[in-house]
Design an enzyme around this catalytic site. Structure first.
Site, PDB file in Angstrom:
ATOM      1  CB  VAL A   1      -0.946   0.000   1.216  1.00  0.00           C
ATOM      2  CG1 VAL A   1      -1.627   1.357   1.368  1.00  0.00           C
ATOM      3  CG2 VAL A   1      -1.979  -1.096   1.064  1.00  0.00           C
ATOM      4  CB  ALA A   2       3.953   2.092   1.864  1.00  0.00           C
TER       5      ALA A   2
ATOM      6  CB  ILE B   1       0.256   1.591  -4.963  1.00  0.00           C
ATOM      7  CG1 ILE B   1       0.801   0.176  -5.164  1.00  0.00           C
ATOM      8  CG2 ILE B   1      -0.629   2.009  -6.133  1.00  0.00           C
ATOM      9  CD1 ILE B   1       1.689   0.029  -6.368  1.00  0.00           C
TER      10      ILE B   1
ATOM     11  CD  GLU C   1      -2.555   3.577  -2.555  1.00  0.00           C
ATOM     12  OE1 GLU C   1      -2.113   2.572  -2.026  1.00  0.00           O
ATOM     13  OE2 GLU C   1      -2.134   4.737  -2.330  1.00  0.00           O
TER      14      GLU C   1
ATOM     15  CG  ASP D   1      -4.010  24.439 -44.245  1.00  0.00           C
ATOM     16  OD1 ASP D   1      -3.230  24.496 -45.215  1.00  0.00           O
ATOM     17  OD2 ASP D   1      -5.240  24.530 -44.353  1.00  0.00           O
TER      18      ASP D   1
ATOM     19  CG  ASN E   1      -0.371   6.567   0.277  1.00  0.00           C
ATOM     20  OD1 ASN E   1       0.339   7.321   0.929  1.00  0.00           O
ATOM     21  ND2 ASN E   1      -0.002   5.341  -0.050  1.00  0.00           N
TER      22      ASN E   1
ATOM     23  CG  ASP F   1      -0.026  12.729   0.523  1.00  0.00           C
ATOM     24  OD1 ASP F   1       0.088  13.650   1.352  1.00  0.00           O
ATOM     25  OD2 ASP F   1       0.813  11.832   0.364  1.00  0.00           O
TER      26      ASP F   1
END
Length: 829
Positions: A217-218, A220, A222, A264, A654, A658
């Site tokens: 978990v730490a 990734i 998420e 163009d 996470n 964050d």
């Protein structure tokens, strides 16, 4: 991690909370990714719709209407003004035939066709004057032609084939995120394996598995996929306000990475409206039309207006359909002139209006009594008007070399010099001459009306650059972006516009489609850096140009509006279609410009760079926190202190602590120097420019202060009321890492500017998000009902003061780093 969490919940007294939260995050991320990429490809469907039509074919000497899909090579088709050409055909006979081929060439001015034209075998589509092409529109005259190609064998069919075989590549951000994802996986697997080896012989297997879940978990980040998507979506919203509609979300960042813009000419760099630039009346000097005209020059313009069949509608400020072929936008005004007729004639009428004369009023004063229509072979037209003194005047307008004027050698020589000056400036030149009659002549044929004329003068016209184009090209140059013109127009006209807009600088080269046909792909890639203008190019040429630039590692943005542009739009890293363009080009593109303006592309590039900057800032924030969480767990276990953080605490930090302020980073304003940097290379890592070093330093600081908090809470008596314990240490470590990671979001708002310079409230939403996250972490650690869920215990005031001091430490460390970097003046991105 989710599987292990479910296993632990089923085989021990561990709750299902961790597993359910992880599952929810996985499902949410996958749902967003799928939603982002959904949508069917519509370009080929639009091509099929264009080809559903009825045409008239001559069979058994009889004209008969048939479905166009029943045509075969050898059929003879009959066409007239307003007909859509059903197949590629060789003209057998024609009268005053003009065809608009913008779907294939991108040029809106109708082309005069000639059954007897002698054409070079290597001529580009726009120069094949004896051919008709499927999907183009007959605007004037009539013709019979023999079908030479149908279906996929036509020029339009070849474009369909190119669309079918051209594949989109991943965007630079997608490629970098793929690499980043692999790095995260390897780090997670390595860290998990290391922790397993460290604990497997000293701890029960369920405990080891639980710790492995915590570490997984730490690792990734998420929230990163969600934050990236929302940041891109906010960029989409901002770009829409700047006239750029994003069809594929990743294109936002790709525009920001663009290092080459293949644009163009007509309507993008120019105003898509023929405008008279120069007027020359006999015995005067050539004069620009932006100054007051004298009497003779006004008479010259009036005569040209009388000998014109175009018309102007009233000006309006209403919202109009930009797809209408008869609408010409004036970029200098909010108004739109509704014009009907040949673009060269409408240019004359607009000049008439500018000098205060309306054509209906002019026609009323000098009524037309006779006309010899324009003939593509003679390249002339003549009108006869009654004057107010009951005399008559015949006015002949057309090509300079076709007006049979009787003039002295001196005046003829002067006219030739002025004509050559106009032509060298890529101006389209029209001449006018006249003849007075006391009575209306009996013979109204060309041999009478177009003989013995008095030469009046010349006008030179061109589709001028938009006023904002020069500044936009220069802004792009300062941003390290090369602008390249790709057009179906002639090389001389293209060169003139490219020079006026700064695209064709000294030493720049122009290459034509015919010249490209003689080059191999390797030769083109070898010399592609030398060319700034590509003229008279085909759809295949455009793809070759895009791929040649891509072979040099460049990120290519390609603009276009016609069917002929669709394959190149799809092949480019980011395809930019014009809002007034065809459905085929829009459906093959990533971005649609509602105002058809090159300056809007440059504005969109700046927005794309802002988006990429903010994504890098989010990655900096999340990765620094996540890497520190790995180090905290590993070092605590190695030192024998036990596990400092559990899975649900890490998830909350996470995803919530964050996640909330990082989501607000999407609104972070643009850095002042965003368009003074070179584009980031495709091969460059997402951590380039010292970002990786910055993340490593911050992660180490996080690790030190969090381990300090864990150690003080576990082993040091810092409060008389609360004894040290593993639970106290875990709670302190949780709050320190949670608060410090939130505080660090303030640091990442700028790579080199102090937070005192930026100001805390310059992004109010972010400030409120930071405050909310700080409160939420405190609530989960301090409120009795909630803290049990997060494995926290009560702390004393001393503990909270120590936590506060440790948590703001990264703020001072990063400010010191920024101060040192500003002193060295060595910041680069």
């Amino acid at each position: 991690a989710m599987a292990i969490a479910f296993y632990l919940a089923l085989t021990s007294d561990h709750s299902f909370t961790d597993a359910i939260v992880i599952l929810a995050i996985v499902v949410l991320n996958i749902s967003l990714a799928v939603r982002q990429e959904m949508g069917a490809e519509k370009a080929l469907e639009a091509l099929r719709r264009m080809n559903a039509q009825i045409t008239v074919v001559i069979r058994n000497s009889q004209p008969q209407p048939i479905d166009a899909i029943m045509l075969v090579p050898g059929d003879i088709v009959s066409l007239q003004a307003g007909d859509l050409i059903p197949a590629d055909a060789r003209i057998i006979e024609s009268i005053d035939l003009k065809v608009e081929e913008s779907a294939l060439t991108g040029e809106s001015v109708a082309v005069e066709k000639d059954a007897n034209a002698i054409i070079d075998s290597q001529a580009s589509i726009g120069d094949r004057l004896n051919m008709l092409f499927s999907g183009c529109l007959v605007t004037n005259g009539r013709a019979r032609a023999i079908v030479v190609a149908t279906g996929m064998q036509t020029e339009m069919g070849k474009i369909a084939l190119l669309l079918n075989t051209t594949k989109r590549s991943k965007t630079p951000l997608q490629k970098k995120m793929d690499v980043f994802g692999r790095i995260i996986c390897f780090v997670g697997l390595g860290a998990g394996a290391l922790l397993f080896l460290l604990q497997v012989f000293s701890e029960p297997l369920p405990v080891v598995l639980l710790n492995a879940v915590s570490l997984a978990v730490a690792v990734i980040p998420e929230c990163l996929p969600i934050i990236v998507t929302i940041t891109l979506a906010y960029g989409v919203s901002n770009m829409a306000k700047k006239q750029a509609i994003i069809r594929r979300i990743p294109a936002v960042e790709t525009l920001g990475s663009a290092s080459v813009i293949c644009t163009d000419k007509t309507g993008t760099l120019t105003q898509n409206r023929m405008t008279v630039q120069q007027v020359w009346s006999v015995n005067h000097q050539p004069k620009a039309t932006d100054v007051e005209l004298n009497h003779d020059e006004r008479i010259l313009v009036e005569m040209m207006g009388l000998a014109s069949n175009a018309s102007l509608g009233s000006r309006t400020s209403e919202t109009l359909d930009t797809g209408d072929r008869d609408l010409n936008k004036n970029s200098n005004s909010e108004y739109v002139d509704k014009t009907v007729g040949d673009p060269t004639e409408t240019a004359i009428l607009l000049l008439l209006r500018d000098i205060g004369i309306e054509k209906p009023s002019l026609d009323a004063i000098y009524p037309r009594v006779f006309e010899i229509p324009f003939d593509s072979e003679r390249k002339l037209m003549t009108t006869v008007h009654e004057l107010d003194d009951h005399r008559y005047i015949s006015i002949t307008k057309g090509a300079f070399d076709r007006i049979p004027v009787e003039a002295s050698a001196k005046s003829a020589q002067a006219a030739q010099v002025v004509h050559d000056q106009f032509a060298e400036g890529a101006l389209r030149v029209l001449a006018v001459a006249y003849k007075y009659y006391e009575d209306l002549p009996v013979n109204l044929g060309p041999d009478e009306l177009e003989a013995g004329l008095t030469f009046a003068g010349l006008v030179g016209m061109i589709d001028p650059p938009r006023p904002e184009t020069l500044d936009a090209v220069e802004t792009a140059r300062q941003a390290g972006i090369k602008t390249v013109m790709i057009t179906g127009d002639h090389a001389l006209t293209a060169s003139a516009i490219a020079s006026q807009t700064g695209i064709l600088a000294t030493g720049g080269r122009v290459v034509t489609g015919a010249e490209m046909a003689k080059m191999s792909d390797d030769d083109l890639a070898l010399h592609v850096l030398d060319y700034s203008v590509y003229a008279r190019v085909s759809p295949e040429d455009k793809i070759r140009i895009v791929k040649a630039w891509q072979s040099k590692g460049e990120v290519v943005a390609m603009t276009g509006d016609g069917v002929n542009d669709a394959p190149a739009l799809k092949a480019a890293d980011v395809g930019v279609a014009m809002g007034s363009g065809t459905d085929v080009s829009k459906n093959a593109s990533d971005v649609v410009l509602t105002d058809d303006n090159y300056a809007s592309i440059v504005n969109a590039v700046a927005e794309g760079r802002r988006v990429y900057d903010n994504i890098r800032k989010v990655i900096s924030s999340l990765v620094a926190c996540n890497m520190s969480e790995i180090l905290i767990i590993l070092f605590a276990v190695i030192l024998g202190w036990g596990t400092p953080l559990v899975a649900i605490q890490l998830l909350f930090i996470n995803v919530v602590a964050d996640g909330i302020p990082d989501l607000c980073m999407c609104r972070e304003p643009m850095e002042a120097d965003v368009m003074r940097r070179r584009p980031i290379s495709q091969s460059a890592s997402i951590f380039t420019g010292g970002l990786g070093i910055r993340i490593s330093i911050v992660a180490v600081v996080f690790t030190i202060i969090s381990l300090a908090g864990f150690y003080l809470g576990s082993f040091v008596q810092i409060s008389d009321s609360v004894a040290p314990s593993h639970a106290i240490g875990q709670t302190m470590a949780y709050v320190v890492i949670g608060w410090s990671s939130v505080v660090n979001i303030i640091n990442v708002r700028s790579y080199d500017k102090s937070i005192l310079t930026i100001g805390l409230l310059s992004n109010r939403l972010l400030f409120y998000g930071i405050c909310l996250s700080l409160v939420l972490v405190a609530v989960t650690a301090g409120v009795p009902v909630v803290r049990d869920v997060f494995y926290c215990v009560p702390l004393s005031l001393t503990h909270w003061l120590v936590i506060t001091g440790l948590s703001i430490t990264p703020l001072f460390v990063v400010e010191l780093i920024k101060l040192m970097q500003r002193g060295k003046k060595s910041i680069s991105y």
